[in-house]
Design a protein around this motif. Structure first.
Motif, PDB file in Angstrom:
ATOM      1  N   ARG A  67      -0.640   5.915  -2.866  1.00  0.00           N
ATOM      2  CA  ARG A  67      -2.115   6.127  -2.803  1.00  0.00           C
ATOM      3  C   ARG A  67      -2.368   6.664  -1.408  1.00  0.00           C
ATOM      4  O   ARG A  67      -3.692   7.365  -1.223  1.00  0.00           O
ATOM      5  CB  ARG A  67      -3.015   5.379  -3.557  1.00  0.00           C
ATOM      6  CG  ARG A  67      -2.905   5.074  -4.668  1.00  0.00           C
ATOM      7  CD  ARG A  67      -3.940   4.054  -5.388  1.00  0.00           C
ATOM      8  NE  ARG A  67      -3.860   2.875  -4.927  1.00  0.00           N
ATOM      9  CZ  ARG A  67      -4.504   1.711  -5.114  1.00  0.00           C
ATOM     10  NH1 ARG A  67      -5.750   1.911  -5.804  1.00  0.00           N
ATOM     11  NH2 ARG A  67      -4.289   0.694  -4.716  1.00  0.00           N
ATOM     12  N   TYR A  68      -1.638   6.457  -0.389  1.00  0.00           N
ATOM     13  CA  TYR A  68      -1.673   6.576   1.013  1.00  0.00           C
ATOM     14  C   TYR A  68      -0.685   7.327   1.524  1.00  0.00           C
ATOM     15  O   TYR A  68       0.336   6.998   1.501  1.00  0.00           O
ATOM     16  CB  TYR A  68      -2.215   5.304   1.592  1.00  0.00           C
ATOM     17  CG  TYR A  68      -3.364   4.324   0.975  1.00  0.00           C
ATOM     18  CD1 TYR A  68      -4.692   4.506   1.257  1.00  0.00           C
ATOM     19  CD2 TYR A  68      -3.031   2.971   0.346  1.00  0.00           C
ATOM     20  CE1 TYR A  68      -5.516   3.794   0.261  1.00  0.00           C
ATOM     21  CE2 TYR A  68      -3.917   2.660  -0.502  1.00  0.00           C
ATOM     22  CZ  TYR A  68      -5.201   2.524  -0.449  1.00  0.00           C
ATOM     23  OH  TYR A  68      -6.153   2.097  -1.024  1.00  0.00           O
ATOM     24  N   SER A  69      -1.249   7.922   2.693  1.00  0.00           N
ATOM     25  CA  SER A  69      -0.287   8.536   3.399  1.00  0.00           C
ATOM     26  C   SER A  69       0.237   7.760   4.654  1.00  0.00           C
ATOM     27  O   SER A  69      -0.342   6.865   4.848  1.00  0.00           O
ATOM     28  CB  SER A  69      -0.585   9.816   4.313  1.00  0.00           C
ATOM     29  OG  SER A  69      -1.677   9.495   5.154  1.00  0.00           O
ATOM     30  N   LYS A  70       1.495   7.869   5.029  1.00  0.00           N
ATOM     31  CA  LYS A  70       1.973   7.071   6.013  1.00  0.00           C
ATOM     32  C   LYS A  70       1.485   7.020   7.330  1.00  0.00           C
ATOM     33  O   LYS A  70       1.068   6.000   7.839  1.00  0.00           O
ATOM     34  CB  LYS A  70       3.437   7.650   6.387  1.00  0.00           C
ATOM     35  CG  LYS A  70       4.257   6.459   7.254  1.00  0.00           C
ATOM     36  CD  LYS A  70       5.698   7.086   7.623  1.00  0.00           C
ATOM     37  CE  LYS A  70       6.460   7.320   6.418  1.00  0.00           C
ATOM     38  NZ  LYS A  70       7.930   7.691   6.782  1.00  0.00           N
ATOM     39  N   ALA A 122      -2.057   7.782   7.590  1.00  0.00           N
ATOM     40  CA  ALA A 122      -3.282   6.881   7.368  1.00  0.00           C
ATOM     41  C   ALA A 122      -2.970   5.271   7.351  1.00  0.00           C
ATOM     42  O   ALA A 122      -3.742   4.496   7.906  1.00  0.00           O
ATOM     43  CB  ALA A 122      -3.984   7.254   6.029  1.00  0.00           C
ATOM     44  N   LEU A 123      -1.879   4.916   6.799  1.00  0.00           N
ATOM     45  CA  LEU A 123      -1.438   3.441   6.671  1.00  0.00           C
ATOM     46  C   LEU A 123      -1.151   2.928   8.242  1.00  0.00           C
ATOM     47  O   LEU A 123      -1.695   1.986   8.576  1.00  0.00           O
ATOM     48  CB  LEU A 123      -0.414   3.204   5.850  1.00  0.00           C
ATOM     49  CG  LEU A 123      -0.549   3.283   4.296  1.00  0.00           C
ATOM     50  CD1 LEU A 123       0.763   3.219   3.679  1.00  0.00           C
ATOM     51  CD2 LEU A 123      -1.404   2.258   4.022  1.00  0.00           C
ATOM     52  N   ALA A 141       0.677  -1.353   0.075  1.00  0.00           N
ATOM     53  CA  ALA A 141       0.027  -0.025  -0.184  1.00  0.00           C
ATOM     54  C   ALA A 141       0.751   1.390   0.033  1.00  0.00           C
ATOM     55  O   ALA A 141       0.494   2.214  -0.682  1.00  0.00           O
ATOM     56  CB  ALA A 141      -0.933  -0.106   1.041  1.00  0.00           C
ATOM     57  N   TRP A 142       1.976   1.223   0.592  1.00  0.00           N
ATOM     58  CA  TRP A 142       3.003   2.398   0.858  1.00  0.00           C
ATOM     59  C   TRP A 142       3.480   2.596  -0.618  1.00  0.00           C
ATOM     60  O   TRP A 142       3.572   3.805  -1.153  1.00  0.00           O
ATOM     61  CB  TRP A 142       3.939   2.273   1.806  1.00  0.00           C
ATOM     62  CG  TRP A 142       5.159   3.042   1.705  1.00  0.00           C
ATOM     63  CD1 TRP A 142       6.396   2.701   1.348  1.00  0.00           C
ATOM     64  CD2 TRP A 142       5.117   4.606   2.134  1.00  0.00           C
ATOM     65  NE1 TRP A 142       6.971   4.112   1.326  1.00  0.00           N
ATOM     66  CE2 TRP A 142       6.254   5.093   1.801  1.00  0.00           C
ATOM     67  CE3 TRP A 142       3.999   5.376   2.528  1.00  0.00           C
ATOM     68  CZ2 TRP A 142       6.658   6.370   2.094  1.00  0.00           C
ATOM     69  CZ3 TRP A 142       4.269   6.706   2.953  1.00  0.00           C
ATOM     70  CH2 TRP A 142       5.676   7.422   2.621  1.00  0.00           C
ATOM     71  N   HIS A 187      -4.383   2.483  10.018  1.00  0.00           N
ATOM     72  CA  HIS A 187      -5.089   1.391   9.219  1.00  0.00           C
ATOM     73  C   HIS A 187      -4.406  -0.103   9.990  1.00  0.00           C
ATOM     74  O   HIS A 187      -5.377  -0.878  10.350  1.00  0.00           O
ATOM     75  CB  HIS A 187      -5.407   1.468   8.049  1.00  0.00           C
ATOM     76  CG  HIS A 187      -5.758   0.229   7.352  1.00  0.00           C
ATOM     77  ND1 HIS A 187      -7.341   0.235   7.193  1.00  0.00           N
ATOM     78  CD2 HIS A 187      -5.262  -0.761   6.617  1.00  0.00           C
ATOM     79  CE1 HIS A 187      -7.558  -0.989   6.744  1.00  0.00           C
ATOM     80  NE2 HIS A 187      -6.215  -1.524   6.259  1.00  0.00           N
TER      81      HIS A 187
END
Length: 391
Positions: free
Chosen positions: A23-26, A28-29, A18-19, A32
């Motif tokens: 598409r995602y910030s650190k 937010a990951l 995902a990183w 999650h």
């Protein structure tokens, strides 16, 4: 639908995937996946350096172990155990420390772990704890206060004859005074070896045995020819209660060690005696005992100051006691009547002291024989040698 099982490695792969998608910030990951920012940074950094293998757990073992036991030292402990397979880790390490005190040997627990990894430690079956009975005899507070004697269970030699190991030990130090294989368990076979022990180590205060021949008999006072000889030498015979080997427990524990040490018997009695002497030397001078504060019996035992006498003095009774000499048929004459005592005492004087109500205490030297009832001429056996009050 059933729940899908995941592991930490799968989640780390998903996190990195995902990183890397961008598409995602650190932050937010990390929210999650339920991890902190520093943890997320660690896995990103490891993946960048090593790749997917960097996502595996690393060993937490220290890179340097200054107190680690060397392989050579471990091998010496294992070899010592192989040479003494009936010893536990404590006795093995005590043996090594005594021979090489300049070497820094590991702790007992570490030695036990080394032997366990080598497959040389058998798991011990835990026994139920039984409250101990009160001992009927006085404690042994010094060498030669009490010697213990018995025959270890007999066994067949390779040539077919049976071997009866006679064992004699000092109850205070556990020193094994005698370990002699005999062809038969008779008084004639035992006597010369007791004489050897008395000449070698002096006389004890008491000798403790079971109630079997040749140490005792069913005669008055429990006397046998052997125990009468002990009394003539000033040695008190002590006998355990029937069916109570725990009253001679230190000696019985030595028998257990002897049984485990012997293994397959030798072909003949002479060869078997060499093995018995080897056990005696190891037991006295090499094998440490926890009951002796990890010392060996040989380091604690001292010979008796009472030497074996060149001749036996006749009995000497106090004034005021009645003395009768035992006739050739084992009887004494008392109040005009013949009363049978024992053929062991033929020719010996016995003493009779009034005990009240027509009772007379019978003694040979210091040893109680029983109470004579002059109304019916019956003798009630004495019980003093079992640690009970005299009848």
């Amino acid at each position: 639908m059933p729940w899908k099982e995941t592991c930490a490695m799968d989640q780390r792969v998903q996190f990195i995937g995902a990183w890397l998608s961008g598409r995602y910030s650190k932050s937010a990951l990390c929210r999650h996946f339920g991890i902190s920012r520093p943890t997320g940074d660690k896995w990103i950094r490891r993946h960048a350096l090593v790749g997917v293998d960097g996502l595996k757990e690393s060993s937490r073992a220290p890179h340097n172990q200054p107190n680690r036991i060397s392989e050579a030292l471990c091998e010496r402990i294992v070899q010592a155990k192989l040479a003494h397979q009936d010893w536990g880790p404590k006795k093995v390490l005590d043996w090594l420390r005594a021979r090489e005190p300049e070497v820094v040997w590991p702790a007992d627990s570490t030695g036990g772990e080394i032997l366990r990894r080598a497959g040389l430690v058998k798991p011990r079956r835990r026994r139920r704890v039984v409250p101990p009975h009160e001992a009927p005899f006085a404690d042994c507070e010094q060498s030669n206060a009490v010697w213990a004697v018995d025959f270890k269970g007999d066994y067949r030699l390779g040539e077919g004859r049976r071997c009866y190991p006679l064992t004699l030990s000092d109850s205070f130090s556990r020193y094994l005074l005698l370990c002699r294989g005999l062809a038969r368990p008779s008084g004639a076979a035992v006597h010369p070896w007791f004489e050897w022990a008395f000449r070698e180590y002096g006389l004890p205060q008491a000798i403790r045995s079971d109630n079997g021949a040749p140490f005792a008999s069913r005669a008055v006072g429990g006397l046998s020819a052997l125990s009468k000889w002990w009394i003539d030498l000033g040695i008190h015979p002590e006998r355990i209660r029937p069916g109570r080997p725990d009253q001679n427990g230190r000696h019985e524990r030595m028998h257990r060690s002897l049984k485990g040490w012997l293994g397959t018997p030798a072909q003949g009695l002479e060869a078997e005696q060499r093995r018995l002497e080897a056990f005696r030397a190891e037991y006295n001078w090499e094998r440490s005992h926890e009951a002796l504060s990890r010392r060996t019996p040989g380091s604690l035992y001292a010979a008796s100051p009472r030497p074996y006498p060149p001749c036996i003095e006749p009995p000497d009774y106090d004034q005021g006691v009645e003395v009768r000499r035992v006739r050739n048929n084992g009887e004494i004459k008392w109040r005009g009547r013949l009363i049978y005592l024992s053929e062991v005492l033929i020719g010996e004087p016995v003493a009779l002291e009034p005990a009240g109500d027509g009772l007379w205490e019978l003694r040979y030297r210091f040893h109680p024989l029983g109470l004579l009832n002059e109304q019916n001429d019956r003798i009630t056996p004495a019980r003093g040698w079992h640690g009970d009050p005299k009848v």
